[in-house]
Scaffold this active site. Structure first.
Site, short mmCIF file in Angstrom:
data_model
loop_
_atom_site.label_atom_id
_atom_site.label_comp_id
_atom_site.label_asym_id
_atom_site.label_seq_id
_atom_site.Cartn_x
_atom_site.Cartn_y
_atom_site.Cartn_z
N ASP A 219 29.43 -33.01 -8.07
CA ASP A 219 29.80 -34.32 -7.53
C ASP A 219 30.44 -35.08 -8.68
O ASP A 219 29.82 -35.22 -9.75
CB ASP A 219 28.55 -35.07 -7.06
N ASP A 377 27.18 -35.44 6.21
CA ASP A 377 26.17 -36.19 5.44
C ASP A 377 25.16 -36.80 6.41
O ASP A 377 25.23 -37.99 6.71
CB ASP A 377 26.85 -37.30 4.62
O1 1PR Z 1 33.86 -38.84 2.99
O2 1PR Z 1 35.77 -37.23 2.95
O3 1PR Z 1 35.53 -38.96 1.16
O4 1PR Z 1 33.98 -36.99 1.31
C1 1PR Z 1 33.00 -37.45 0.43
C2 1PR Z 1 32.27 -36.23 -0.06
O5 1PR Z 1 31.43 -36.60 -1.14
C3 1PR Z 1 31.38 -35.65 1.03
O6 1PR Z 1 31.41 -34.21 0.93
C4 1PR Z 1 30.00 -36.18 0.68
O7 1PR Z 1 29.00 -35.20 1.00
C5 1PR Z 1 30.09 -36.34 -0.81
N1 1PR Z 1 29.33 -37.50 -1.29
C6 1PR Z 1 29.66 -38.78 -1.09
N2 1PR Z 1 28.74 -39.56 -1.74
C7 1PR Z 1 27.88 -38.73 -2.35
C8 1PR Z 1 26.74 -39.16 -3.18
O8 1PR Z 1 25.94 -38.33 -3.64
N3 1PR Z 1 26.64 -40.49 -3.39
N4 1PR Z 1 27.67 -36.23 -2.44
C9 1PR Z 1 28.27 -37.42 -2.08
C10 1PR Z 1 26.75 -35.73 -1.60
C11 1PR Z 1 26.19 -33.50 -1.49
C12 1PR Z 1 26.26 -32.35 -2.43
C13 1PR Z 1 25.01 -32.29 -3.27
C14 1PR Z 1 24.04 -31.41 -2.53
C15 1PR Z 1 23.20 -30.62 -3.42
N5 1PR Z 1 26.16 -34.68 -2.29
O9 1PR Z 1 27.38 -32.45 -3.17
O10 1PR Z 1 25.31 -31.80 -4.50
O11 1PR Z 1 23.31 -32.29 -1.72
O12 1PR Z 1 22.43 -31.49 -4.20
P1 1PR Z 1 21.07 -30.93 -4.85
O13 1PR Z 1 21.18 -29.45 -4.96
O14 1PR Z 1 21.04 -31.61 -6.21
O15 1PR Z 1 19.98 -31.37 -3.97
P2 1PR Z 1 34.83 -38.09 2.17
#
Ligand code: 1PR
Length: 522
Positions: A219, A377
């Site tokens: 991320d 999400d």
């Molecule tokens: O809405 O098209 O701009 O896409 C945004 C992208 O960024 C989406 O794929 C959304 O899941 C991701 N995203 C947005 N905000 C966050 C955040 O964390 N604030 N990441 C985010 C969400 C999902 C994985 C994460 C897994 C594994 N994170 O990337 O790494 O959940 O985590 P873990 O193994 O540490 O538990 P758009």
């Protein structure tokens, strides 16, 4: 279920397909013969052993309305295996009694071998393949020979090179197999190529047994100093619980991506998590990161974040296709769409009509379904009674805080900041219809907790769609990976924190999966 062991066979009665039938049965499958064009469109997996002459085959297919159905089936990236003439018919035309128009799905003309160079025609016999790209079903071929019987062949060119997965040398280097996503075709006869041929058919028929994938996810976002860093949410909150409250910084995107490739990640994903705010094309560091990372990462690279139509400060409009094209040009193999796919799915469920205008539809039409991932999400919403909401709810393994036994999974947009009136189940089925090639299934509740994946959610979604589902969020131990693969039909498991925090190396995850009898690429 029953449909899992059925293979649809397109036999238009022009030659011997008994050996193909025998091979399919030998591998433990039942055969459903195509009677109408509808049977093609409804097939879960289709084998097309083209036999006889090109022109005769096209006549029959056209008369029965099957040519058009075949084109639709292949263009939708549905599981397809063409054999011999079944490969040639995919091309523009053939010189055999020709020129005769083919299905026109792959650029190129099928021509006769040139016997003047001392190679007898027809090419009858065993020969080796030269793999030109990952053909998946050819993984066990190695240096084994396969059996050819043909007088005509298609030649590799710049226009069809994205399709060519192997060539064979018989006077000239002709196309021995093609592959794009789930669509495969081979010039040789796997049903007559001994064990290695059966392995090809088995890999086509049992794609699930083809290796599971372990994906490292980065991320990324700019920190308060404006540097693009790898961060990690704790239930999507990426700021440290310190009084500086700064964006968690777990390293440099290009270095970490290169490290994960060396550690054996099967794929690497970048998620530009503030993409919904900053415009990705303006956000040049992300493209720069991608260009540098793709110089050292030789497994599929997925990039997501901010892929949607956009109008910048000067009123310049950018279509999502332009944004995605920039990512592909910078080295992405796949792009992932989050928020915009939620809006597209809501629109589709409301109208029942595919507008064709959504980023998901536009990009999958141009780059193929296999290049488009939809990232979901969802957050768990507990229910006492599953009928309290109009969305699909499931009985959960662990009760809610007030003893609730059910939950539905509400989709969110803008990085989990806004809940939407649609469930993950409804979204997944809608985006599959709209052309998504894969689902990246996150879970806000489990994100960053290290307590395991949300198995109920992943089972619900991986049973609901036919496209691959990537399990994401919550991995904390190697057992979490084997658990998600044994309890759900996920094709891949994605993790972030467990790798960034250097708690468990990717190799240990794979060794554990292997020990549990789960097939992985070592
Ligand atoms: O809405 O098209 O701009 O896409 C945004 C992208 O960024 C989406 O794929 C959304 O899941 C991701 N995203 C947005 N905000 C966050 C955040 O964390 N604030 N990441 C985010 C969400 C999902 C994985 C994460 C897994 C594994 N994170 O990337 O790494 O959940 O985590 P873990 O193994 O540490 O538990 P758009």
């Amino acid at each position: 279920g029953e449909s899992d062991s059925v293979v649809t066979l397109l036999d238009y009665g022009a030659g011997n397909v008994r050996s193909v039938r025998n091979a399919i049965r030998f591998l433990g499958f039942h055969i459903k013969d195509v009677q109408t064009a509808e049977d093609i469109l409804n097939a879960k997996r289709l084998i097309f052993p083209g036999v006889g002459a090109f022109a005769a085959a096209m006549d029959v297919l056209t008369q029965k309305g099957m040519a058009e159905a075949l084109c639709t089936y292949v263009e939708n990236d549905r599981p397809f295996l063409g054999i011999c003439l079944g490969l040639q018919l995919l091309f523009e035309s053939s010189e055999e009694n020709g020129p005769v128009k083919g299905l026109g799905l792959i650029p190129g003309v099928v021509g006769r071998f040139d016997s003047s160079n001392g190679f007898r025609v027809p090419h009858i016999g065993w020969n080796a393949l030269h793999l030109t790209k990952d053909a998946e079903i050819l993984d066990e071929v190695g240096n084994h020979h396969v059996y050819f019987v043909h007088s005509y062949r298609a030649m590799p060119s710049d226009d069809n090179k994205e399709w060519v997965s192997s060539t064979c040398n018989y006077g000239d280097n002709f196309i021995a197999s093609v592959r794009r996503g789930n669509v495969h075709a081979v010039q040789f006869h796997p049903e007559k190529s001994g064990d290695v041929g059966l392995s090809i058919l088995r890999r086509f028929l049992y794609p699930k047994s083809s290796t599971t994938k372990v994906i490292a996810c980065l991320d990324v976002r700019t920190n308060d100093k404006g540097d693009l860093v790898v961060t990690k949410g704790d239930q999507y909150d990426v700021r440290e619980q310190t009084n500086e409250n700064e964006v968690r910084n777990l390293g440099k995107p290009v270095d970490l991506a290169g490290q994960y490739y060396k550690d054996g990640a099967d794929e690497v994903s970048f998620l530009n998590i503030t993409g919904f705010r900053a415009f990705p094309l303006g956000d040049l560091p992300m493209l720069q990161v991608l260009r540098c990372a793709s110089e050292n990462v030789f497994v599929p690279l997925t990039v997501g974040g901010g892929i949607r139509d956009f109008t910048d400060g000067n009123g310049r409009h950018y279509s999502s296709l332009e944004v995605a094209s920039e990512y592909f040009r910078s080295g992405a193999d796949k792009i992932s769409i989050g928020s915009d796919a939620v809006y597209a799915a809501e629109e589709y469920l409301r109208t029942g009509v595919k507008s064709g205008k959504s980023s998901l539809e536009q990009i999958s039409r141009v780059y193929g379904n296999q290049a488009v991932v939809v990232s979901i999400d969802p957050r768990r919403v507990y229910l006492k009674d599953p009928h309290d909401v109009e969305f699909k709810a499931v009985k959960i393994s662990n009760c809610g805080p007030n003893g609730e036994e059910y939950a539905w999974y509400q989709c969110t947009v803008n990085g989990g900041r806004e809940g939407r009136p649609i469930g993950a189940y409804e979204l997944a089925k809608a985006v599959e219809e709209l052309g998504a090639g894969e689902i990246l299934l996150n879970c806000i509740d489990c994100d960053g907790q290290g307590k395991g994946f949300d198995v109920d959610l992943i089972k619900l979604i991986s049973d609901a769609v036919n496209i691959p589902v990537i399990a994401s969020s919550g991995a904390g131990t190697v057992e979490h990976f084997s658990e998600v693969f044994t309890k759900t039909n996920a094709s891949a498991a994605l993790a972030a924190g467990i790798f960034h925090r250097k708690e468990v190396p990717i190799q240990s995850v794979k060794e554990h999966l292997l020990k549990e009898g789960i097939e992985v690429r070592m």
